[in-house]
Scaffold this motif. Structure first.
Motif, PDB file in Angstrom:
ATOM      1  N   ASP A  36       0.826  -1.199   0.000  1.00  0.00           N
ATOM      2  CA  ASP A  36       0.000   0.000   0.000  1.00  0.00           C
ATOM      3  C   ASP A  36       0.868   1.260   0.000  1.00  0.00           C
TER       4      ASP A  36
ATOM      5  N   ASN B 114       2.739   1.532  -3.329  1.00  0.00           N
ATOM      6  CA  ASN B 114       1.895   1.356  -4.517  1.00  0.00           C
ATOM      7  C   ASN B 114       2.361   0.192  -5.390  1.00  0.00           C
TER       8      ASN B 114
ATOM      9  N   LEU C 287      -8.659  -3.996  -3.231  1.00  0.00           N
ATOM     10  CA  LEU C 287      -9.463  -3.365  -2.196  1.00  0.00           C
ATOM     11  C   LEU C 287     -10.932  -3.756  -2.355  1.00  0.00           C
TER      12      LEU C 287
ATOM     13  N   MET D  77      -3.215  -0.147   8.277  1.00  0.00           N
ATOM     14  CA  MET D  77      -3.668  -1.439   7.774  1.00  0.00           C
ATOM     15  C   MET D  77      -3.776  -2.370   8.980  1.00  0.00           C
TER      16      MET D  77
ATOM     17  N   ARG E 164      -8.292  -1.522   5.794  1.00  0.00           N
ATOM     18  CA  ARG E 164      -7.450  -0.370   5.461  1.00  0.00           C
ATOM     19  C   ARG E 164      -8.205   0.895   5.858  1.00  0.00           C
TER      20      ARG E 164
ATOM     21  N   TRP F  86      -8.072   4.847   5.919  1.00  0.00           N
ATOM     22  CA  TRP F  86      -7.255   5.727   5.091  1.00  0.00           C
ATOM     23  C   TRP F  86      -7.927   7.076   4.855  1.00  0.00           C
TER      24      TRP F  86
END
Length: 528
Positions: free
Chosen positions: A384, A387, A394, A491, A511, A513
């Motif tokens: 994550d 990337n 997801l 996470m 996750r 975020w």
């Protein structure tokens, strides 16, 4: 090998962040742990155990709210290892969590230094190996976070505190147990249970008339337990970092992964008494005893052991509903727990997560909403952060149980920082379940039988004084509901605390975020 080197380099970058996370104004506790194999005989048969600095169970960690705890773990096993810190929120540093979704495991003959702050937490916690079936051989211990001196606790200071670790136990080696799971064979019943690593011989020295705090944790793999002390009442004052209304119990159920703290005032009569832990929902019933050993005792512990419940699912559910938040007590901060009116907050998303057993590609697996989790080679946190494509998709897990066959997958649920979420754990199997959420505590607002539906909110939910905790039980053919404020970016592992089920896929990650790069929410932002 090249990929492994690169991954460890990337983890090192994140580790550097945690150095800056250690707050200079807060106390620091430095520990060095060597994790080794060693001979143990808890049930009278010599077997290979996992020791921490030569100890089984491992050493107890005692800290104070906001302390920095720095643990250098040296892995002397023949397999990669991680230690997870059950209930410690790891605020802003999910890569310290010690699970495969956030950390590369520590290779044999190598080390990793965990740097954690006990930020805004008090209470009773544990640690244990999160890799493979290592925890079936030991490596576990207690972790207690005491309140700062400026924050009052809602009970008189006890004369002394005791850490009590109750665990189911097998005479088989942990690798043999792992092979049983890999073969698809049923996981066996335990051969017994232990109190602080022993089935009978543990003792706690006390003074007549004094009051003691017993911090009791179920560090087992599969089995709920009932805890009681002969001739004494248990005043429940805390569960997993949450001060509770001080109900008095003859005995209390503690499910896998859970912790509870009791005040016990010792009788003036100077005789010894039995401390008893027995299994729940098993046939046969396994029992372990310890001794409350009074100074000046005139006679050893004797007489019949206090009777505890055996199966009695409804009894356990009714008792669970009596555990309530102490609304006027402080927790780690000066404001009362009850000042957070969780029952008035709008829920923006409901997740209904159903556990199930399945046969996938000819092998037994366990699933959440028809997905059985597989660990990728690259930790999710690193994928994550950098990337890296192709590691996870997801929201591959649906918000409600789907139709169709079960599949293997790397399940990650996407949420937004500060979402307020309802999670319903639906258990359509005949065995009790236990669920743990890393990085968080949550309000355990409801328990019930049968299939959950939206009418259960009005009929069964406690929206006023449900306790917060980090592990919740789900009764056979029933459901449990929690409310959680997703205020900890990162996470985070949401898993079955029943370890054979977790090993075979009953877990996922959440996750949490937002797109703002800020060190106030996530220390990843320091190198963005």
């Amino acid at each position: 090998m090249r990929q492994a080197i690169v991954l460890h380099f990337l983890v090192g970058i994140l580790a550097c962040l945690s150095v800056s996370y250690v707050e200079a104004e807060d106390a620091s506790r430095f520990l060095t742990w060597e994790v080794t194999y060693g001979d143990i005989s808890p049930l009278g048969v010599k077997q290979r155990g996992i020791l921490v600095n030569g100890q089984f169970p491992g050493p107890t960690v005692n800290a104070v709210t906001n302390d920095n705890v720095i643990v250098n773990v040296i892995n002397k096993l023949d397999e990669p290892l991680l230690i997870t810190w059950n209930g410690v929120k790891q605020r802003k540093t999910s890569w310290q969590d010690g699970v495969l979704g956030t950390n590369c495991p520590i290779p044999p003959n190598s080390n990793w230094t965990y740097r954690m702050q006990m930020k805004d937490q008090i209470g009773t916690f544990t640690y244990f190996p999160s890799t493979l079936m290592h925890r079936a051989a030991g490596g576990f211990g207690g972790l207690n976070i005491l309140a700062r001196s400026v924050i009052p606790v809602p009970y008189p200071k006890p004369y002394e505190e005791f850490t009590v670790l109750v665990s189911d136990w097998w005479k088989k080696d942990h690798k043999e147990l792992q092979n049983i799971l890999d073969s698809g064979a049923p996981f066996p019943l335990p051969d017994g249970i232990l109190i602080n690593g022993l089935p009978r011989s543990t003792s706690f020295s006390v003074l007549p008339g004094q009051t003691y705090l017993f911090r009791v944790s179920n560090v087992g793999l599969t089995t709920s337990i009932n805890f009681r002390i002969q001739g004494h009442k248990l005043i429940l004052v805390e569960v997993e970092g949450s001060h509770t209304a001080q109900e008095v119990y003859e005995s209390l159920d503690i499910h896998v992964g859970q912790s509870s703290s009791f005040l016990v005032t010792v009788h003036e009569n100077p005789n010894d008494y039995f401390i008893v832990a027995s299994t729940r929902f098993t046939k046969p019933i396994f029992t372990a005893t310890a001794v409350l050993q009074l100074e000046g005792s005139r006679s050893p512990a004797s007489g019949s052991l206090p009777i505890g419940p055996t199966y009695h699912v409804h009894w356990s559910m009714k008792q669970a509903r009596t555990v309530r938040w102490n609304l006027t007590a402080n927790a780690a901060r000066p404001n009362p727990q009850g000042s957070f009116h969780y029952g008035t907050i709008n829920v923006i998303r409901t997740l209904v997560l159903a556990n199930s057993a399945a046969n996938i590609n000819g092998k037994k697996r366990y699933c959440v909403n028809k997905i059985s989790y597989e660990n990728p080679e690259t930790p999710l946190k690193l994928a994550d952060y950098f990337n890296i494509p192709g590691v996870f998709t997801l929201n591959s897990t649906q918000d409600t149980p789907p139709a169709g066959p079960a599949v293997l997958g790397t399940s990650v649920i996407g949420t937004t920082l500060h979402d307020f979420v309802e999670i319903v754990f639906q258990n359509n199997e005949n065995t009790i379940q236990s669920w743990h959420f890393d990085g968080y505590d949550f309000w355990t607002v409801g328990f019930g039988g049968g299939q959950w539906n939206t009418t259960m909110r009005r009929r069964f939910y406690n929206l006023v004084d449900a306790p917060t905790r980090y592990t919740v039980q789900v009764y056979p053919n029933g459901w449990s509901a929690i409310l959680v404020s997703l205020d900890n970016k990162g996470m985070w592992n949401l898993r079955s605390a029943i370890w054979p089920r977790r090993y075979l896929g009953q877990e996922l990650y959440v996750r949490v975020w937002n797109n703002e790069a800020s060190p106030y929410t996530d220390l990843d932002a320091l190198v963005k």
